[in-house]
Scaffold this motif. Structure first.
Motif, short mmCIF file in Angstrom:
data_model
loop_
_atom_site.label_atom_id
_atom_site.label_comp_id
_atom_site.label_asym_id
_atom_site.label_seq_id
_atom_site.Cartn_x
_atom_site.Cartn_y
_atom_site.Cartn_z
N ARG A 24 0.84 -1.20 0.00
CA ARG A 24 0.00 0.00 0.00
C ARG A 24 0.88 1.24 0.00
O ARG A 24 1.86 1.30 0.73
CB ARG A 24 -0.90 -0.01 1.23
CG ARG A 24 -1.85 1.15 1.23
CD ARG A 24 -2.79 1.09 2.39
NE ARG A 24 -3.60 2.30 2.34
CZ ARG A 24 -4.88 2.34 2.56
NH1 ARG A 24 -5.53 1.25 2.88
NH2 ARG A 24 -5.54 3.48 2.48
N TRP A 25 0.55 2.19 -0.80
CA TRP A 25 1.20 3.49 -0.98
C TRP A 25 2.35 3.46 -1.98
O TRP A 25 2.70 4.50 -2.52
CB TRP A 25 1.69 4.10 0.34
CG TRP A 25 0.62 4.34 1.34
CD1 TRP A 25 0.40 3.63 2.47
CD2 TRP A 25 -0.38 5.35 1.30
NE1 TRP A 25 -0.68 4.13 3.14
CE2 TRP A 25 -1.18 5.20 2.44
CE3 TRP A 25 -0.69 6.37 0.40
CZ2 TRP A 25 -2.26 6.02 2.71
CZ3 TRP A 25 -1.76 7.19 0.68
CH2 TRP A 25 -2.54 7.01 1.82
N SER A 26 2.98 2.32 -2.22
CA SER A 26 4.19 2.30 -3.05
C SER A 26 3.94 2.83 -4.46
O SER A 26 4.70 3.67 -4.96
CB SER A 26 4.78 0.90 -3.11
OG SER A 26 5.26 0.52 -1.83
N LEU A 44 4.44 13.61 1.59
CA LEU A 44 3.66 13.52 2.82
C LEU A 44 2.35 14.31 2.70
O LEU A 44 1.27 13.79 2.98
CB LEU A 44 4.50 14.05 3.98
CG LEU A 44 4.01 13.82 5.39
CD1 LEU A 44 4.04 12.34 5.74
CD2 LEU A 44 4.89 14.60 6.37
N LEU A 47 -0.01 12.89 -0.40
CA LEU A 47 -0.58 11.56 -0.22
C LEU A 47 -1.39 11.42 1.06
O LEU A 47 -2.24 10.54 1.15
CB LEU A 47 0.53 10.51 -0.24
CG LEU A 47 1.27 10.37 -1.57
CD1 LEU A 47 2.48 9.46 -1.42
CD2 LEU A 47 0.33 9.86 -2.64
N ILE A 49 -0.19 10.37 3.81
CA ILE A 49 0.33 9.10 4.31
C ILE A 49 1.00 9.33 5.67
O ILE A 49 1.60 10.39 5.89
CB ILE A 49 1.35 8.55 3.28
CG1 ILE A 49 1.93 7.20 3.67
CG2 ILE A 49 2.47 9.54 3.02
CD1 ILE A 49 2.80 6.59 2.57
N VAL A 53 5.19 5.43 7.64
CA VAL A 53 4.91 4.58 6.47
C VAL A 53 5.63 5.15 5.25
O VAL A 53 6.24 4.40 4.47
CB VAL A 53 3.39 4.46 6.21
CG1 VAL A 53 3.11 3.71 4.92
CG2 VAL A 53 2.72 3.76 7.39
N LEU A 54 5.58 6.47 5.07
CA LEU A 54 6.28 7.09 3.94
C LEU A 54 7.78 6.81 4.03
O LEU A 54 8.41 6.44 3.02
CB LEU A 54 6.02 8.59 3.89
CG LEU A 54 6.74 9.35 2.77
CD1 LEU A 54 6.39 8.81 1.39
CD2 LEU A 54 6.42 10.84 2.87
N ARG A 57 8.37 3.18 3.03
CA ARG A 57 8.15 2.93 1.59
C ARG A 57 9.25 3.56 0.75
O ARG A 57 9.74 2.96 -0.20
CB ARG A 57 6.79 3.45 1.13
CG ARG A 57 5.60 2.76 1.72
CD ARG A 57 5.56 1.25 1.46
NE ARG A 57 4.37 0.69 2.02
CZ ARG A 57 4.27 0.27 3.29
NH1 ARG A 57 5.29 0.33 4.10
NH2 ARG A 57 3.14 -0.23 3.73
#
Length: 179
Positions: A24-26, A44, A47, A49, A53-54, A57
């Protein structure tokens, strides 16, 4: 039983690719890199996110050779994230997945349209230029613009969203609000 994070029992190139860009997010990070996002804070803000997590990733995409870090400021040291050759090869699948989503999963159609810069013709479903013929157009020859049919779009106020309401060349850095 917890869901695994890899596809170790799958001897398949698609499974290996999903281990690199399938979390997820990639793919959204890679998409934003094509849009010209380079700075951590811009990823940041655009997204939405979580910071941790950022970080994870971005580190994984750098380790996999999809992105590379390049310093843009020395004191304090800050890095931008740019697509590598391997990352640029993701343009075709990313474009086609986005087009599929615009046709089948997004009410009102895609938010952005993509055109071949030399002639101005919109790309077809596979990312080729119908006017020029040949294969898929490389991202260095692609411009994006908002879809005028999307009159219902709400405009977010982060620097990336503000920049993307105007036509924009792919890979052209988006001016960050941060210093």
């Amino acid at each position: 039983m917890a869901l695994g994070i890899d596809y170790e029992l799958q001897d398949c190139a698609l499974a290996r690719a999903l281990e690199v860009v399938g979390e997820r997010w990639s793919l959204l990070i890679v998409r934003d890199a094509f849009y010209g996002v380079q700075r951590f804070n811009d990823f940041l803000a655009h997204l939405g996110i979580p910071r941790a997590v950022l970080t994870a990733r971005l580190n994984a995409l750098v380790a996999a050779g999809v992105l590379r870090k390049e310093p843009y400021q020395q004191a304090p040291l800050r890095h931008g994230y740019l697509l590598t050759g391997a990352g640029l090869e993701l343009w075709g699948p990313l474009y086609q997945l986005s087009r599929w989503g615009g046709r089948h999963a997004t009410p009102g159609g895609p938010h952005h349209l993509f055109a071949h810069v030399p002639c101005g013709t919109d790309l077809d479903f596979v990312g080729a230029c119908p006017a020029c013929g040949g294969g898929p157009v490389p991202p260095t020859e692609v411009a994006m613009r908002p879809n005028p049919a999307r009159t219902d779009d709400h405009h977010r106020e982060d620097p990336v969203s503000r920049a993307l309401v105007r036509p924009h060349l792919l890979l052209e850095p988006i001016a960050s609000a941060a210093v």
